[in-house]
Design a protein around this motif. Structure first.
Motif, PDB file in Angstrom:
ATOM      1  N   ALA A 273      70.153  10.337  43.913  1.00 23.75           N
ATOM      2  CA  ALA A 273      70.129  11.772  44.036  1.00 23.75           C
ATOM      3  C   ALA A 273      69.095  12.002  45.076  1.00 23.75           C
ATOM      4  CB  ALA A 273      70.029  12.472  43.037  1.00 23.75           C
ATOM      5  N   ILE A 274      67.949  11.334  45.187  1.00 21.62           N
ATOM      6  CA  ILE A 274      66.716  11.595  46.037  1.00 21.62           C
ATOM      7  C   ILE A 274      66.941  11.091  47.437  1.00 21.62           C
ATOM      8  CG2 ILE A 274      64.696  10.755  46.582  1.00 21.62           C
ATOM      9  CD1 ILE A 274      63.938   9.990  43.470  1.00 21.62           C
TER      10      ILE A 274
ATOM     11  N   PHE B 116      70.007  14.343  53.551  1.00 16.61           N
ATOM     12  CA  PHE B 116      70.720  15.653  53.824  1.00 16.61           C
ATOM     13  C   PHE B 116      69.857  17.026  54.328  1.00 16.61           C
ATOM     14  CE2 PHE B 116      73.636  19.184  53.531  1.00 16.61           C
ATOM     15  CZ  PHE B 116      74.686  19.047  54.020  1.00 16.61           C
ATOM     16  N   GLY B 117      68.911  17.058  53.451  1.00 12.25           N
ATOM     17  CA  GLY B 117      67.893  18.134  53.769  1.00 12.25           C
ATOM     18  C   GLY B 117      67.370  17.813  55.342  1.00 12.25           C
ATOM     19  N   LEU B 118      66.790  16.577  55.511  1.00  4.43           N
ATOM     20  CA  LEU B 118      66.522  16.156  56.955  1.00  4.43           C
ATOM     21  C   LEU B 118      67.399  16.483  57.819  1.00  4.43           C
ATOM     22  CD1 LEU B 118      64.523  12.716  56.599  1.00  4.43           C
ATOM     23  CD2 LEU B 118      63.762  14.897  57.703  1.00  4.43           C
TER      24      LEU B 118
ATOM     25  N   GLY C 249      66.414  23.124  54.123  1.00  7.33           N
ATOM     26  CA  GLY C 249      66.338  21.757  54.548  1.00  7.33           C
ATOM     27  C   GLY C 249      65.059  21.289  54.637  1.00  7.33           C
TER      28      GLY C 249
ATOM     29  N   THR D 288      69.796  18.656  57.812  1.00  4.22           N
ATOM     30  CA  THR D 288      69.977  20.123  58.043  1.00  4.22           C
ATOM     31  C   THR D 288      69.004  20.566  58.986  1.00  4.22           C
ATOM     32  OG1 THR D 288      69.220  20.520  55.866  1.00  4.22           O
ATOM     33  CG2 THR D 288      71.420  20.708  56.040  1.00  4.22           C
ATOM     34  N   VAL D 289      67.711  20.087  58.658  1.00  4.08           N
ATOM     35  CA  VAL D 289      66.648  20.759  59.751  1.00  4.08           C
ATOM     36  C   VAL D 289      66.893  20.154  61.019  1.00  4.08           C
ATOM     37  CG1 VAL D 289      64.513  19.994  60.203  1.00  4.08           C
ATOM     38  CG2 VAL D 289      65.052  20.288  57.860  1.00  4.08           C
TER      39      VAL D 289
ATOM     40  N   LEU E  73      80.110  18.800  59.013  1.00  9.76           N
ATOM     41  CA  LEU E  73      79.620  19.106  57.754  1.00  9.76           C
ATOM     42  C   LEU E  73      80.995  19.211  56.691  1.00  9.76           C
ATOM     43  CD1 LEU E  73      77.067  21.594  58.619  1.00  9.76           C
ATOM     44  CD2 LEU E  73      76.882  19.305  57.737  1.00  9.76           C
TER      45      LEU E  73
ATOM     46  N   LEU F  45      71.481  21.045  48.536  1.00  8.69           N
ATOM     47  CA  LEU F  45      70.003  21.106  48.712  1.00  8.69           C
ATOM     48  C   LEU F  45      69.415  21.636  47.401  1.00  8.69           C
ATOM     49  CD1 LEU F  45      69.326  22.117  52.130  1.00  8.69           C
ATOM     50  CD2 LEU F  45      69.209  19.884  51.120  1.00  8.69           C
TER      51      LEU F  45
ATOM     52  N   ASP G   2      61.630  25.906  63.789  1.00  8.23           N
ATOM     53  CA  ASP G   2      62.877  26.741  64.302  1.00  8.23           C
ATOM     54  C   ASP G   2      63.838  26.009  63.754  1.00  8.23           C
ATOM     55  OD1 ASP G   2      64.193  28.722  64.947  1.00  8.23           O
ATOM     56  OD2 ASP G   2      64.545  28.374  67.027  1.00  8.23           O
TER      57      ASP G   2
ATOM     58  N   SER H 235      62.938  18.443  52.726  1.00  6.77           N
ATOM     59  CA  SER H 235      62.406  17.367  53.472  1.00  6.77           C
ATOM     60  C   SER H 235      61.114  17.335  52.998  1.00  6.77           C
ATOM     61  CB  SER H 235      62.653  17.366  54.938  1.00  6.77           C
ATOM     62  OG  SER H 235      63.896  18.025  55.319  1.00  6.77           O
TER      63      SER H 235
ATOM     64  N   LEU I  38      69.619  19.526  62.481  1.00  8.09           N
ATOM     65  CA  LEU I  38      70.917  20.088  62.921  1.00  8.09           C
ATOM     66  C   LEU I  38      70.671  21.602  63.357  1.00  8.09           C
ATOM     67  CD1 LEU I  38      74.131  19.829  63.224  1.00  8.09           C
ATOM     68  CD2 LEU I  38      74.449  20.870  60.998  1.00  8.09           C
ATOM     69  N   THR I  39      69.912  22.304  62.548  1.00  6.75           N
ATOM     70  CA  THR I  39      69.535  23.849  62.880  1.00  6.75           C
ATOM     71  C   THR I  39      68.676  23.830  64.293  1.00  6.75           C
ATOM     72  OG1 THR I  39      68.121  23.742  60.861  1.00  6.75           O
ATOM     73  CG2 THR I  39      69.994  24.794  60.514  1.00  6.75           C
ATOM     74  N   HIS I  40      67.953  23.069  64.007  1.00 11.90           N
ATOM     75  CA  HIS I  40      66.986  22.940  65.087  1.00 11.90           C
ATOM     76  C   HIS I  40      67.602  22.601  66.444  1.00 11.90           C
ATOM     77  CE1 HIS I  40      63.164  21.765  67.375  1.00 11.90           C
ATOM     78  NE2 HIS I  40      63.883  20.878  67.785  1.00 11.90           N
TER      79      HIS I  40
ATOM     80  N   HIS J 176      76.278  11.520  53.155  1.00  7.69           N
ATOM     81  CA  HIS J 176      75.154  12.601  53.444  1.00  7.69           C
ATOM     82  C   HIS J 176      74.164  12.139  54.463  1.00  7.69           C
ATOM     83  CE1 HIS J 176      76.881  14.461  49.860  1.00  7.69           C
ATOM     84  NE2 HIS J 176      76.293  15.466  50.206  1.00  7.69           N
TER      85      HIS J 176
ATOM     86  N   LEU K 124      70.003  10.801  48.929  1.00  9.36           N
ATOM     87  CA  LEU K 124      71.110  11.557  49.385  1.00  9.36           C
ATOM     88  C   LEU K 124      70.789  13.118  49.962  1.00  9.36           C
ATOM     89  CD1 LEU K 124      74.374  12.126  47.055  1.00  9.36           C
ATOM     90  CD2 LEU K 124      73.247  13.940  47.896  1.00  9.36           C
ATOM     91  N   SER K 125      69.931  13.697  48.895  1.00 13.49           N
ATOM     92  CA  SER K 125      69.525  14.933  49.110  1.00 13.49           C
ATOM     93  C   SER K 125      68.395  15.171  50.283  1.00 13.49           C
ATOM     94  CB  SER K 125      69.020  15.834  47.933  1.00 13.49           C
ATOM     95  OG  SER K 125      67.998  14.824  47.274  1.00 13.49           O
ATOM     96  N   VAL K 126      67.507  14.371  50.290  1.00 18.42           N
ATOM     97  CA  VAL K 126      66.522  14.203  51.137  1.00 18.42           C
ATOM     98  C   VAL K 126      67.046  14.010  52.683  1.00 18.42           C
ATOM     99  CG1 VAL K 126      64.196  13.254  51.945  1.00 18.42           C
ATOM    100  CG2 VAL K 126      64.699  13.672  49.756  1.00 18.42           C
TER     101      VAL K 126
ATOM    102  N   MET L 259      72.916  12.390  38.896  1.00 15.01           N
ATOM    103  CA  MET L 259      74.012  12.654  39.623  1.00 15.01           C
ATOM    104  C   MET L 259      74.873  13.640  39.195  1.00 15.01           C
ATOM    105  SD  MET L 259      73.575  11.293  42.397  1.00 15.01           S
ATOM    106  CE  MET L 259      75.091  11.437  43.363  1.00 15.01           C
TER     107      MET L 259
END
Lengths: 314, 298, 253
Positions: free
Chosen positions: A100-101, A107-109, B256, A111-112, A132, B206, B251, B260, A114-116, A48, A103-105, B31
């Protein structure tokens, strides 16, 4: 010639088959060590965490080169492992939450970023999101070359440093006492895992990469008590799963190769769980039953003995 | 107006996840939350195929069922002698793989693509509204997540003392006659229901961020369970509002950005929390050392 | 009819496939301090857990004041081992003691002012009133054990089970605990304690249960805590033990 053999005639299919098998092989090997070090889910976190690394590498370079992605993912993976270690060492938060923190943070970054990138209209970006879920079908000769080289390198390093890795997995404290560079070996092992992850997410994707690192190694554990055998067996199980996944996918079913590979390795796991001698469920059930019978017999005989003694006393 | 709906949805997701997430963090089951959030995918797809729509109670129940199956499988494999994290890894990847295969087989029949699995579709939520007669009742997702939140609040409110004791000292809880297993599975069901309800808006991966990051942040700020739950709800709501505007600015994916932002708040708490912050503790240690060094001169 | 606080008949229990308790039978006398003694792996904690229904029994009957455990939960107090506890849990000492009342509250009632008052009294009995608001990781090992003891007191029981309450506590706490146990005894309550230190057995307990998978002996300290019985309980390991418990054993032989 049987039908399924046809895919060997197509050079593309051959590349994909070879790639998936090599990937299964190398992730099985490195996964064995991480299982024994009780870090199975670390591979999941690293996979991730690779996403923002890959995105940043792309943003900086503007090109989709696997070498740069590797560097980006390795850097991100390094920061992620450091973060997990730092959180568990310095706060009251336990390892599972730290994993978990991070991994998810990450991955969140990811996706931000990637979409950007996708919305920014860079024409070169298309295909980046294939990371992905992976797309084994898009593997080409060059990718497989990279995979072959990394697999060979990985197998080589694991053979050369076999006893070091073994001791590090079993008793890091003792390894340090012997004067081994434990921190270095630790980082090296983590780096090898990052390499496998980055090479692998092309084919199976971020989420399912964890399966290739965990499932073959776990299956192998059921069949043997020897580390050497386990590592080789895990590699073989991984390769076998890769092969099965590719075959089923190629034979007209049109299903994605990655998930099929994972399910093939799950099938191997289920067989191991059920039927491995000694550790499998069936064999455990037999042992359990014998022990219980022996125990009740023993109880009966001692009871009889007590009774006899009492009768004698009377 | 649609901005508001998106933020409200995000805040509801964050609140629902934050409340059950506190118990996941305290029980060292973060987990498992991750595993459930992945493995509900096949449940959701199957429910789509059976019921033909994505907003039925049936689907919530089906997914809650799959969540429990996940937990059971993990426990079974763990009991057969495997490390628990390895058994988590084996189970959720297998179920997620099944989910992806189902999505790609039936991709024409159901209105669910892999992007939705990853990021959710929170941006489209305001337009999928619930109509009651001619009355516009607001977005369906808000109702779904609102119900899930209500369910969690009600159950955890009624059985607060049981959830607390079984998390803190399960042996003692069993000895005084609290059915520990029942509350374990009740919590797992709540996690599953919350995950399914949130899934559409923030996506599978997420959800775990919302389940774990705000509670962990709150855990660094307080020593009381009740406050930890309130703080994690507040932190979750701030993350979703701030995340929404950050996403507008960059944008980029809204879900996500929300996670973040939550991560950013976590780092702030990690460094500056008055009780458990790393920097403050270092500073205190240094002051004690300095005091000790200064003493002979006094 | 006057029943014994604890009567065990033919109790066997197993973890996985290995039997850890075999055919245990004894009857505990009311109003006494009872030490459960035996080597590591003898099944001392398992005995308590099997009695409390925390692990399944293979065979045997347990009655508490003549009735099965499930009906008598409210008159039983329990101090589990401290190791399994996550001390970082967000809860205060007072909160922990109040947990002792949860069994009495039933399914839906919440702890209120009455429970709070009772918990404060129990904290006062173990000398921990000043620490009521402390988060539990900020207490020392001895203080944590006192809080656990206070929680058992809050259960307001007639029969207590304590799993190694003296492990990892300072001398002052050990003395405080034993004073408290004697007070409980004065009130006619029965206390079973898993105990390690053979030197203090004669001083602390009236009655002992010597255990090594099977029951070796049970009875009053004077008649049961003998060199012979200890030899049978600890087997070959007594060599080390004799040095530890020398003075005690001399008296017996």
């Amino acid at each position: 010639m049987p039908d399924w053999f046809i895919i060997f005639l197509d050079p593309n299919a051959r590349w994909i088959l070879l790639g998936c098998m090599l990937l299964g092989f190398s992730s099985g090997i490195i996964g064995s060590f991480s299982y024994l070090r009780k870090q199975s889910l670390m591979g999941d976190a690293l996979a991730h965490a690779a996403l923002p690394g890959v995105c940043i590498a792309f943003m900086l370079s503007g090109s989709k080169s696997i070498g740069l992605f590797l560097i980006g993912a390795a850097a991100a993976g390094f920061i992620a492992t450091f973060g997990i270690g730092y959180i568990t060492r310095h706060t009251r938060i336990k390892q599972d939450s730290a994993l978990a923190i991070v991994l998810s943070v990450f991955f969140g970054l990811g996706t931000v970023l990637l979409t950007h990138i996708q919305h920014s209209g860079n024409s070169n970006q298309s295909g980046l999101d294939k990371f992905l879920f992976g797309q084994a079908a898009s593997l080409v000769g060059d990718d497989v070359m990279v995979m072959s080289v990394t697999s060979l390198l990985l197998a080589g390093i694991c053979t050369l440093l076999y006893k070091e890795f073994k001791l590090l997995s079993f008793d890091p404290g003792f390894a340090r006492g012997l004067g081994y560079p434990v921190a270095f070996l630790d980082q090296l092992m983590m780096f090898l895992m990052v390499v496998v992850v980055v090479v692998g997410i092309q084919a199976v994707g971020i989420v399912l990469m964890a399966a290739l690192l965990i499932t073959p190694a776990v299956s192998a554990r059921y069949w043997t008590e020897k580390l050497g055998v386990m590592v080789v067996l895990a590699g073989l199980f991984g390769a076998l799963s890769g092969m099965a996944g590719t075959f089923i996918s190629a034979n007209g079913s049109n299903l994605p190769t990655g998930p099929l590979t994972v399910l093939a390795s799950t099938a191997v796991f289920l067989v191991s769980l059920g039927f491995a001698p000694g550790r499998g469920l069936v064999s455990k059930l037999l042992i359990h039953r014998t022990a219980r019978r022996r125990y009740t017999q023993q109880l009966a005989s001692t009871a009889g003995y007590e009774l006899e003694r009492k009768e004698k006393a009377l | 107006m649609s901005d508001l709906w998106i933020i409200v949805t995000g805040a509801l997701v964050a609140s629902a996840c934050g409340i059950v997430g506190c118990f996941l963090v305290l029980r060292k089951m973060a987990m498992i939350g991750d595993a459930i959030s992945h493995s509900v995918l096949p449940g959701i797809v199957i429910a789509f195929l059976v019921s033909g729509s994505r907003d039925s109670l049936f689907m919530l129940l089906g997914a809650a069922g799959i969540g429990l199956v996940t937990v059971l499988l993990i426990q079974l494999i763990h009991q057969s002698g495997l490390q628990s994290d390895a058994s988590i890894g084996v189970v959720f990847t297998a179920l997620f793989a099944i989910g992806i295969i189902l999505v790609s087989v039936y991709t024409r029949d159901i209105d669910l693509d892999l992007d939705c699995v990853l990021y959710g579709e929170i941006a489209y939520i305001p337009w999928n509204t619930l109509q009651l007669g001619s009355l516009d009742m607001g977005p369906k997702a808000v109702w779904g997540i609102g119900l899930a939140l209500l369910l969690s609040v009600a159950l955890i409110g009624i059985f607060y003392k049981q959830f607390k004791l079984t998390s803190f000292d399960p042996t003692f809880a069993a000895a005084v006659g609290i059915p520990v297993a029942l509350f374990h599975y009740l919590l797992m069901s709540l996690v599953s229901v919350t995950t399914v309800a949130s899934f559409e808006s923030v996506g599978a991966i997420l959800v775990v961020g919302m389940l774990v990051v705000p509670p962990a942040t709150a855990y660094l700020l307080t020593d009381r369970l009740g406050r930890m739950m309130i703080y994690s709800v507040v932190i979750g709501c701030i993350s979703s509002a701030a995340g929404y505007y950050a996403a507008q600015f960059l944008d980029a994916s809204i879900a996500g950005s929300m996670v973040s932002t939550a991560g950013f708040l976590f780092v702030i708490a990690l460094l500056f929390s008055p009780r458990h912050g790393v920097l403050l503790r270092k500073w205190k240690q240094r002051r004690i050392l300095a005091d000790a060094a200064a003493e002979p001169f006094v | 009819m006057n029943h014994s606080p604890l009567e065990i008949r033919g109790l066997s229990a197993a973890y996985q496939k290995k039997p850890v308790l075999r055919d245990i039978s004894f009857t505990a006398p009311e109003g006494s301090l009872i030490g459960i003694i035996g080597p590591n792996g003898a099944g001392k904690s398992t005995l308590i857990k099997a009695v409390l229904g925390l692990i399944p029994r293979l065979s045997g009957d347990v009655t508490i004041y003549g009735k099965p455990y499930a009906q008598q939960r409210k008159i039983i107090g329990y101090v589990p081992q401290r190791e399994s506890i996550d001390w970082d849990f967000p809860t205060s000492a007072l909160d922990v003691v109040m947990m002792g009342r949860y069994g009495h509250l039933g399914w839906f009632r919440r702890p209120g002012g009455q429970e709070r008052r009772m918990a404060m009294e129990c904290l006062a009995k173990v000398g921990m009133s000043d620490y009521a608001g402390r988060q539990i990781s900020q207490l020392s090992g001895g203080q944590q054990q006192r809080v656990f003891l206070a929680r058992a007191l809050a259960q307001d029981a007639s029969l207590y089970f304590m799993d190694e309450p003296f492990v990892g506590v300072d001398a002052a706490t050990e003395k405080a605990i034993i004073t408290l146990l004697n007070e409980l005894k004065q009130q006619g309550k029965t206390v079973l304690v898993v105990h390690h230190d053979l030197n203090t057995v004669k001083e602390y307990f009236d009655w002992v249960v010597l255990l090594n998978v099977q029951l070796v002996a049970s009875g009053s300290v004077d008649s049961t805590f003998t060199a012979d019985n200890l030899q049978r309980t600890y087997g070959g390991r007594l060599a080390i033990l004799e040095r530890d418990a020398h003075s005690e054993l001399i008296n017996q032989t």
